[in-house]
Design a protein around this motif. Structure first.
Motif, PDB file in Angstrom:
ATOM      1  N   ALA A  20      14.635   3.988  -3.682  1.00 54.48           N
ATOM      2  CA  ALA A  20      14.054   2.588  -4.209  1.00 54.48           C
ATOM      3  C   ALA A  20      13.132   2.322  -5.012  1.00 54.48           C
ATOM      4  O   ALA A  20      12.757   2.168  -5.438  1.00 54.48           O
ATOM      5  CB  ALA A  20      14.952   1.597  -3.588  1.00 54.48           C
ATOM      6  N   VAL A  21      12.301   3.079  -3.335  1.00 58.24           N
ATOM      7  CA  VAL A  21      10.696   2.546  -4.300  1.00 58.24           C
ATOM      8  C   VAL A  21       9.948   3.500  -5.007  1.00 58.24           C
ATOM      9  O   VAL A  21       9.907   2.580  -6.219  1.00 58.24           O
ATOM     10  CB  VAL A  21       9.834   2.615  -2.564  1.00 58.24           C
ATOM     11  N   ALA A  22      10.438   4.413  -4.770  1.00 55.30           N
ATOM     12  CA  ALA A  22      10.313   5.425  -6.253  1.00 55.30           C
ATOM     13  C   ALA A  22      10.924   4.952  -7.693  1.00 55.30           C
ATOM     14  O   ALA A  22      10.427   4.807  -9.101  1.00 55.30           O
ATOM     15  CB  ALA A  22      10.973   7.410  -6.096  1.00 55.30           C
ATOM     16  N   ALA A  23      12.313   4.944  -7.791  1.00 52.91           N
ATOM     17  CA  ALA A  23      12.965   3.437  -8.952  1.00 52.91           C
ATOM     18  C   ALA A  23      12.633   2.761  -9.627  1.00 52.91           C
ATOM     19  O   ALA A  23      12.346   2.701 -10.554  1.00 52.91           O
ATOM     20  CB  ALA A  23      14.485   3.877  -8.383  1.00 52.91           C
ATOM     21  N   LEU A  24      12.153   1.949  -8.334  1.00 50.37           N
ATOM     22  CA  LEU A  24      11.447   0.759  -8.746  1.00 50.37           C
ATOM     23  C   LEU A  24       9.632   0.996  -9.544  1.00 50.37           C
ATOM     24  O   LEU A  24       9.577   0.405  -9.883  1.00 50.37           O
ATOM     25  CB  LEU A  24      11.465  -0.066  -7.990  1.00 50.37           C
ATOM     26  N   GLY A  72       1.206  -0.708  -0.113  1.00 46.48           N
ATOM     27  CA  GLY A  72      -0.093   0.284  -0.040  1.00 46.48           C
ATOM     28  C   GLY A  72       1.379   1.551  -0.250  1.00 46.48           C
ATOM     29  O   GLY A  72       0.739   2.566  -0.069  1.00 46.48           O
ATOM     30  N   PHE A  73       2.085   1.091   0.347  1.00 45.26           N
ATOM     31  CA  PHE A  73       2.568   2.689   0.079  1.00 45.26           C
ATOM     32  C   PHE A  73       3.841   2.537  -0.707  1.00 45.26           C
ATOM     33  O   PHE A  73       4.889   3.781  -1.240  1.00 45.26           O
ATOM     34  CB  PHE A  73       3.482   2.183   1.246  1.00 45.26           C
ATOM     35  N   GLU A  74       3.764   2.118  -2.194  1.00 44.22           N
ATOM     36  CA  GLU A  74       4.138   1.753  -3.185  1.00 44.22           C
ATOM     37  C   GLU A  74       4.459   3.055  -4.794  1.00 44.22           C
ATOM     38  O   GLU A  74       5.416   3.188  -4.387  1.00 44.22           O
ATOM     39  CB  GLU A  74       4.047   0.250  -4.248  1.00 44.22           C
ATOM     40  N   GLY A  75       2.960   3.731  -4.217  1.00 44.69           N
ATOM     41  CA  GLY A  75       2.428   4.962  -4.834  1.00 44.69           C
ATOM     42  C   GLY A  75       2.670   5.720  -3.930  1.00 44.69           C
ATOM     43  O   GLY A  75       2.841   7.091  -4.381  1.00 44.69           O
ATOM     44  N   THR A  76       3.035   5.755  -2.717  1.00 50.55           N
ATOM     45  CA  THR A  76       3.701   7.150  -1.908  1.00 50.55           C
ATOM     46  C   THR A  76       5.190   6.791  -1.504  1.00 50.55           C
ATOM     47  O   THR A  76       5.624   7.385  -0.084  1.00 50.55           O
ATOM     48  CB  THR A  76       2.884   6.683  -0.862  1.00 50.55           C
ATOM     49  N   PRO A  77       6.031   7.205  -2.405  1.00 50.85           N
ATOM     50  CA  PRO A  77       7.299   7.184  -2.155  1.00 50.85           C
ATOM     51  C   PRO A  77       7.341   8.460  -0.902  1.00 50.85           C
ATOM     52  O   PRO A  77       8.589   8.468  -0.350  1.00 50.85           O
ATOM     53  CB  PRO A  77       8.294   7.539  -3.481  1.00 50.85           C
ATOM     54  N   ALA A  78       6.686  10.158  -1.223  1.00 48.92           N
ATOM     55  CA  ALA A  78       7.267  10.939  -0.425  1.00 48.92           C
ATOM     56  C   ALA A  78       6.040  10.233   1.367  1.00 48.92           C
ATOM     57  O   ALA A  78       7.312  11.299   2.114  1.00 48.92           O
ATOM     58  CB  ALA A  78       5.942  12.549  -1.095  1.00 48.92           C
ATOM     59  N   ARG A 121      -1.956   0.714 -12.997  1.00 52.19           N
ATOM     60  CA  ARG A 121      -2.400   2.347 -11.656  1.00 52.19           C
ATOM     61  C   ARG A 121      -1.322   1.826 -11.324  1.00 52.19           C
ATOM     62  O   ARG A 121      -0.363   1.194 -11.161  1.00 52.19           O
ATOM     63  CB  ARG A 121      -3.419   1.847 -10.985  1.00 52.19           C
ATOM     64  N   ALA A 122      -0.393   3.153 -11.703  1.00 52.28           N
ATOM     65  CA  ALA A 122       0.868   3.120 -11.153  1.00 52.28           C
ATOM     66  C   ALA A 122       0.739   3.473  -9.722  1.00 52.28           C
ATOM     67  O   ALA A 122       0.268   4.146  -8.619  1.00 52.28           O
ATOM     68  CB  ALA A 122       1.500   4.536 -11.735  1.00 52.28           C
ATOM     69  N   GLY A 123       2.175   2.515  -9.002  1.00 49.14           N
ATOM     70  CA  GLY A 123       2.222   2.212  -7.660  1.00 49.14           C
ATOM     71  C   GLY A 123       1.012   1.121  -7.746  1.00 49.14           C
ATOM     72  O   GLY A 123       0.570   0.666  -5.713  1.00 49.14           O
ATOM     73  N   GLY A 124       0.173   0.766  -8.369  1.00 44.69           N
ATOM     74  CA  GLY A 124      -0.814  -0.537  -8.101  1.00 44.69           C
ATOM     75  C   GLY A 124      -0.057  -2.026  -7.103  1.00 44.69           C
ATOM     76  O   GLY A 124       1.317  -2.263  -7.624  1.00 44.69           O
ATOM     77  N   CYS A 125      -0.757  -2.324  -6.520  1.00 45.44           N
ATOM     78  CA  CYS A 125      -0.698  -3.735  -5.762  1.00 45.44           C
ATOM     79  C   CYS A 125      -1.728  -4.533  -6.079  1.00 45.44           C
ATOM     80  O   CYS A 125      -3.084  -4.549  -5.828  1.00 45.44           O
ATOM     81  CB  CYS A 125       0.384  -3.811  -4.969  1.00 45.44           C
TER      82      CYS A 125
END
Length: 375
Positions: A81-85, A57-63, A120-124
């Motif tokens: 790392a999360v933002a890059a991946l 649930g945090f993949e789309g929220t690097p900030a 969706r970007a950052g979806g899981c």
């Protein structure tokens, strides 16, 4: 523990639990609520905080990850790392630079929409994936080319430069009318059972994953989603955190969470021998909505048990069923039997305790989130 659900078995293990508002899979999270919840747990602990472990649930929220890292040590992937991946176009460019096979991505529109998936970007969890009908991309989404193959995940520990492979898990889906790629479950074969993937493919995917770890500094327990078609394979994405396969993989003498922490601190742990038995886990989805779950005598090997009074929407997860056995076929049979037993229990409860069903709504009673896959 800070999460959206507060399931019975989690609350029985955790020293404290703070609920979060919102809906899993929505792609957003209230930063104020997350930071306040973590601060409350830290205060309740009454001592130094070792760190925070982030789940799905945090993949789309690097900030937000960066804001958490400003207050607490992170045990797992950092914001860079999360933002890059997880930024789809940056990740595709990184794979191209490292010569890693990855399906093409587009912002749209495209001339042949049937050859693309909308993600969706950052979806899981797979629930956000749709077949493209028009080639037009909604805000916050992107197109990824459809490629053939069976779904697998390479599960590994990373120390920022190297990886240690834990298992190659087989995955499958539980399609729903509006969620054709919804995640269902995974299994890891036993120590002496033949792997369904050629060793050369596993080695190539492992080496590619290690190059990504070295390029991004990823640490902790993670997985690489793969589609494999004979000797051809594609890396779909990296899940930079513990996921749904934790129940499948945590069967070695040393708890996997401890090894996750060690790897996150840059100390790659020794990987113990693979378990003799095959293991698996599958999500049991609700056939219809339930306004309030009654108290239940849950069967053994059931995880993520909803609290009495919880609301469960139609097609949302009820619980997770686990199984083990001498081979993959026995595990699949055990999972099927376990899900049938849970559904029979719910039917029996409906008949004897006036089980309450009604139409689906976005949230459970009490303002807590409707249940979604936590992969």
């Amino acid at each position: 523990m800070l999460d959206l659900f507060g399931d019975e078995d989690m609350r029985a293990l955790a020293e404290a639990h703070h609920p979060l508002p919102g809906r899993f899979g929505a792609g957003t999270r209230d930063p104020g609520a997350v930071l306040a919840g973590l601060s409350g747990l830290a205060a309740a602990a009454g001592g130094p905080v070792l760190g925070a472990v982030l789940g799905s649930g945090f993949e789309g929220t690097p900030a937000l990850i960066a804001a958490i890292a400003d207050r607490f040590p992170l045990l797992g992937a950092g914001p860079s790392a999360v933002a890059a991946l997880k930024e789809p176009f940056g990740f595709a460019a990184l794979c191209a630079r490292l010569a890693i096979p990855h399906p093409a991505v587009q912002a749209g529109p495209v001339a042949e929409p049937g050859a693309w998936l909308v993600k969706r970007a950052g979806g899981c969890g797979g629930s956000h994936i749709r077949a493209s009908a028009t080639g037009v991309v909604p805000a916050g989404h992107y197109l990824q080319a459809r490629v053939p193959g069976r779904a697998f995940a390479l599960n590994f520990l990373a120390d920022g430069a190297r990886i240690a492979v834990l298992a190659l898990t087989e995955q499958w889906q539980a399609p729903a009318p509006t969620r054709p790629f919804r995640y269902a479950g995974a299994l890891a074969r036993g120590r002496d059972e033949p792997c369904p993937v050629a060793p050369s493919v596993v080695a190539a995917a492992s080496e590619a994953t290690e190059r990504l770890v070295h390029a991004t500094g990823l640490t902790g327990l993670a997985s690489a989603d793969l589609l494999i078609d004979g000797a051809t394979w594609w890396l779909l994405e990296i899940n930079p955190r513990p996921g749904a396969t934790l129940d499948v993989l945590d069967h070695r003498p040393t708890p996997l969470l401890i090894q996750h922490i060690e790897a996150s601190l840059g100390r790659m742990p020794t990987i113990e021998a693979k378990p003799v038995d095959a293991t698996g886990a599958e999500i049991c989805y609700a056939a219809r909505s339930c306004a309030a779950v009654p108290p239940l005598d849950w069967p053994d090997r059931v995880r993520d048990r909803p609290r009495a009074g919880s609301r469960i929407e139609r097609d949302a997860p009820v619980c997770t069923v686990t199984a083990s056995g001498p081979d993959a076929a026995a595990v699949r049979d055990g999972l099927r039997a376990g899900i049938e037993r849970v559904r029979a229990l719910l039917e029996e409860t409906e008949n004897s305790h006036e089980f309450q069903h009604d139409r689906a709504e976005p949230q459970r009673a009490g303002g807590t989130a409707g249940r979604e896959p936590r992969r």
